[in-house]
Each structure stands twice: as structure tokens, then as C-alpha cells.
Write an enzyme that holds these catalytic residues in place. Structure first.
Site: not given
Ligand code: PEP
Ligand code: MG
Length: 545
Positions: A183, A479
Site C-alpha cells: 500500500h 503492464c
Molecule cells: C503483474 O503481475 O505484473 C501484473 C500486472 O498483474 P498484478 O500486479 O495485477 O498481479
């Protein structure tokens, strides 16, 4: 003294340390001296006051923190919690002891579940402290209120602390706990606060000591020299040179679209203002969390339609539900797991609950048919070609023309060519890819230093994906949080990544840095980073460039 942690963002700041006060001591276990009814009334009043405080803060705050604070206020009034407190008071505990024990039991239960749930445990610790402070009639140990700017040092910060920090006073944050996806880190990133988290030696930083916090390097230096301050400042100034909002591209005009990571439709407008060229990751979990039953197709359709309307003519990548294991949902089958991050999550949980996945795809297809946005769907936690084929086939059944997968399990990088023979695109989730490559829980402060996507092992896996993308002519995006690090973004492009999706606040810095490198230069830097033997060495390639 030089302390290593995990930096959030790239800022550099210097100032005097001010420590967060230590938590209230544990209430004594001596029996109560007043009647059970009177004692219970004290406890209940304290919990009501705690809930009221949090609701007031939530109203003042608005935005992302509001929901979290409201959820905490509800937790303070949870009937099961109140019953537990009553039972403990009947068994002769004092109000403060009963509140302490009730929260503690709840907290232990969450900790034993691990992962996302364990992360929520610190919120309960904060609630417990607030309620005990109310019973005792003493102030809650909170962020110090002083009239000069300072660097806040804490074991960890609760959401309620970070939510309304006075940013004219708090120059930076150093915490002992918390990883890069905690957080505190997420908040620091969204408010552009210079922060280094997971600093093991934070306890040794005394009030008044001058420190240099360098988030780019994840380093805290005590009593820094003028030269060190100047060097850090120079680096920062170089990065501050912003290019105007516009499409992401390299110095030689090679386009690298900058897309937004979103969790809530409400944030779409802000993303567009900051220049998002579409959405690279829409996390659909938000819609499902906190529900006893899966949301209906109709409700989902309405939600997705709003999202797509916000990006007419642009690409919107929606990830199907990434739940199970550490984000358990009451309506998903599956029992408790010892290692939830390695359990029934993502696509694995959806295969076991296929109707939920089908409903989601149907709702998405309906929303896409009514919109000019270009909808791409993708599935989380895909391990191999068979899982890819499962998802892509299902998406085609619903006439969804572009179906891809997230690469976050290392096996998917090793099998990248096979996967890209089936999927229309790949999006690399560097948060999980790093966690699984280095076998370190991404939510755990004690192993936070492993959660570093600059690690050459992670870079090599990304290279495999980039190469497979180039050979197949298919898009390979990132991402995960790595895309929000401007220096790493250059390396990612050099490794073959064709688009970057990030929290919208990070776009300006990434856009600026990309503009300073040609594709050829990015590739040359990537070759050097791949040859590094540590994350620090790989980072140095860019810091020294
Ligand atoms: C990741 O694992 O990099 C991702 C984008 O998914 P999350 O952070 O939602 O697990
Ligand atoms: Mg992930």
C-alpha cells in the site's frame, strides 16, 4: 551509513528524519474491575469512534484511499468482531485487552492465509491501535505534526496514515516493512512521494539525522556530502526535462504506445488527460471483490461499456478475473492453500469455475459490439501453450477477435514462441514474473529486495518474449510496475517490448526518457544490462549512460 531498500519512483530528496511514534504498548492482561456491561460499553464506544474517525477521513480524502478507509470503518463495526469482544469481556478481560485480542486473532488468521490477505493484516493492526487509543483516551500514534519539512521514517504506514499526509511537510518516506507492491509503495507512487521501502536498517535512523533518499537507486544515505546531493540532483534535473503530452516514441520516432493501467472506470478521464493512448491493463478484480456472488452479466456489461466509452477508437486491454488463492472470492471453489501464490489462481481458478469466465467474456463481447473502442482480452497466469489455446478458443466462441495472455509465470517466457503461435499478443506482468523467477513473495517486506525487475534473470526472460514477438510479428507489451520505471522502460524496449502500460502518473517521466534514445541505442543498452550479474549492475548501465 548507506542503507539499501526498494525505491519507489525515481525522485531524490534530502532532509531531516522524523520518526513515526512507536505503537501503543500491548494492554495488560489483568482482569477487569468494573461490570461486564460497563466495560463492553467502553469497548463498543471506542470502536464506534474509530469507525467515525475513518469515515470522516474517507470523506475528506475522496479518490482511491476513500474506499479503503470506508472498508476499514466497516471492519471496526463488524458484528463478529463485536461479539468476540463481548465474549472476552464476559471472560473478565478489560475493554482494551478484549479489543486487542479480538483484532489480534483476526490478524493472525489473515497472516496464516498469506499473500494479499496477509497484506490486509497490517490494516487490522492499525485499527486495533486506533480503538485502544480511544479506550484509553490517549492520542493515536500518528504522523508527527511539525512546521518544517522532514523525511518520515516508520516501520510501515497504514492506509489511514498515508491517505492524508501533508505533502508540504513530508518530503519523503522510508519504511522498514512493505515491498514495492505494498500500500505504502502504491500510494507513494500515485502521489509522487519519494520513497524507499523495505529498508532493513530503518530502525537505526534517529530523529534529526540528515538523509539523502534516492528512490532511483533504492538507497538511503545518512549525513550525505554536498557532492552526493549535487550528483543526485543533477540526475533528477535531467529527468525532469519533460516532453509535452503526446504519443510515446523514441528519438528516431519509433512509436512505443503508452497505455494506462486502470482498476476503476472512474480513473479513465485522468488517464486520458495524462496522455494515455488507451488501456494496457484493466484489472477486473475490483468489480468482483467483496461480493458474495459473482456479478451478473448485466452488471458487468454496464461496467465494461462505460470503460470502452471512455476510449473511443482506442485499444483497451481487459484482463479476465485474476482471483483465487491470495484473493479468494466466496463464490469460487477451492479451499485454503499453504502457498497461495503457487495455488489455484488466475486462469487456473477460472478453469475450475468456467461459467464465471464465460459470463465475463459474454459481457465483454456485448460491450465491445456497442463501442468503437478496440477491445483486446487477456488471461492472467498462463503457464503454457495448452492454457493459451484454452483461453483463446473460449474467447473466439464469444467472437472476441483479439485474445492474448499475460506472461507472468516463467514457463510462459521459456515457451514464448509456442504461446505466440496461438495468442494474438502477450503482455508481460513483471510483478508476478519477478516474484516467480526469484521465488520471493511480492508482498513480503523481508524479501522485498528480490522483487526487482532489473534482475538479469528477469531481463533474460523478457528478452525471450521480445524475440518471440519479433519473430511472430505479434505485440509484446509490459503492464507490470517495471513499465513505470523510465530507465527500465528503455531497456524493455531494447529487449523487444512494443508497448508500455503503467499507472497514468508515471507516463510523463517514461515519455521523456524514451525520447532520449533511439531503438538502436536502447538495444545496445539492453545487451549490456543482460550481461549484468545483479540488478544493481543492470541499473548502473542506465544510470551511467
Ligand atoms: C503483474 O503481475 O505484473 C501484473 C500486472 O498483474 P498484478 O500486479 O495485477 O498481479
Ligand atoms: Mg500479476
Amino acid at each position: 551509513m548507506r542503507l539499501q531498500g526498494v525505491g519507489v519512483g525515481r525522485g531524490v530528496v534530502t532532509g531531516p528524519v522524523l520518526r513515526m511514534p512507536e505503537p501503543l504498548p500491548e494492554p495488560s492482561d489483568s482482569p477487569r474491575t468494573v461490570s461486564a456491561d460497563e466495560e463492553y460499553e467502553r469497548a463498543a464506544a471506542a470502536l464506534r469512534a474509530t469507525a467515525l474517525d475513518l469515515t470522516e477521513r474517507a470523506d475528506r480524502l475522496g479518490g482511491e484511499g476513500k474506499d479503503v478507509l470506508e472498508a476499514q470503518a466497516l471492519m471496526a463495526q463488524d458484528p463478529t468482531l463485536l461479539e468476540d469482544v463481548r465474549a472476552r469481556i464476559d471472560a473478565s478481560k478489560t475493554a482494551e485487552r478484549a479489543v486487542f485480542e479480538a483484532f489480534n486473532t483476526f490478524q493472525q488468521m489473515l497472516l496464516s492465509m498469506g499473500g494479499y490477505m496477509a497484506e490486509r493484516a497490517s490494516d487490522l493492526g492499525d485499527l486495533s491501535q486506533r480503538a485502544i487509543a480511544h479506550v484509553r483516551g490517549v492520542p493515536m500514534p500518528e504522523v508527527p505534526q511539525v512546521d518544517y519539512p522532514f523525511i518520515l521514517v516508520a516501520r510501515d504506514l497504514a492506509v489511514a496514515d498515508t491517505a492524508d499526509l501533508d505533502l508540504t511537510k513530508v518530503l519523503g518516506l522510508i519504511t522498514a516493512g512493505g515491498g514495492p507492491t505494498s500500500h505504502t509503495a502504491i500510494l507513494a507512487r500515485s502521489k509522487s512521494i519519494v520513497a524507499v521501502v523495505g529498508v532493513a536498517g530503518a530502525a537505526d535512523l534517529d530523529d534529526g539525522v540528515r538523509v539523502l533518499v534516492d528512490a532511483g537507486e533504492g538507497v538511503v544515505t545518512t549525513n550525505p556530502s554536498e557532492k552526493a546531493i549535487e550528483a543526485a540532483q543533477r540526475r533528477l534535473n535531467r529527468r525532469r526535462l519533460k516532453v509535452p503530452i503526446g504519443p510515446g516514441c523514441l528519438a528516431d520516432d519509433v512509436a512505443i504506445p503508452l497505455l494506462a493501467n486502470l482498476e476503476r472506470v472512474e480513473d479513465a478521464e485522468r488517464a486520458r488527460e495524462l496522455g494515455a493512448e488507451g488501456v494496457g491493463l484493466f484489472r477486473t478484480e475490483f468489480l468482483f471483490l467483496g461480493s458474495e456472488v459473482a456479478p451478473s452479466r448485466e452488471r458487468q456489461h454496464e461496467h465494461y461499456a462505460r470503460l470502452l466509452r471512455a476510449f473511443p477508437g482506442q485499444k483497451v486491454v481487459v484482463r479476465t478475473l485474476d482471483a483465487g488463492a491470495d484473493k479468494p472470492l466466496p463464490f469460487l471453489r477451492g479451499g485454503p492453500e499453504t502457498n497461495p501464490a503457487l495455488g489455484l489462481r488466475g486462469i487456473r481458478a477460472m478453469r475450475d469455475n468456467e461459467q464465471i469466465l464465460r459470463d465475463q467474456l459474454a459481457a465483454l463481447a456485448l460491450a465491445a459490439a456497442e463501442s468503437s473502442a478496440e477491445l483486446w482480452v487477456m488471461a492472467p497466469m498462463i503457464a503454457d501453450a495448452a492454457e493459451t489455446a484454452y483461453f483463446v478458443t473460449l474467447a473466439r466462441e464469444y467472437d472476441l477477435p483479439v485474445a492474448g495472455v499475460m506472461a507472468e509465470v516463467p514457463s510462459s517466457a521459456l515457451l514464448a514462441a509456442q504461446i505466440l503461435g496461438i495468442a494474438d499478443f502477450v503482455s508481460i506482468g513483471t510483478n508476478d514474473l519477478t516474484q516467480y523467477t526469484l521465488a520471493a513473495d511480492r508482498l513480503l517486506g523481508t524479501v522485498a529486495h528480490y522483487q526487482d525487475p532489473w534482475h538479469p534473470a528477469v531481463l533474460r526472460l523478457i528478452k525471450m518474449l521480445g524475440d518471440a514477438g519479433a519473430q511472430s510479428g505479434r505485440s509484446v507489451g509490459v503492464c507490470g510496475e517495471a513499465a513505470a520505471d523510465p530507465l527500465l522502460a528503455v531497456i524493455l524496449v531494447g529487449l523487444g517490448v512494443t508497448s508500455l502500460s503503467m499507472t497514468p502518473e508515471a507516463m510523463a517521466d517514461v515519455r521523456t526518457e524514451l525520447r532520449q534514445h533511439t531503438l538502436e541505442h536502447a538495444r545496445a543498452l539492453a545487451v549490456r544490462a543482460l550481461a549484468a550479474s545483479t540488478a544493481g549492475e543492470a541499473r548502473a548501465v542506465m544510470l551511467e549512460s
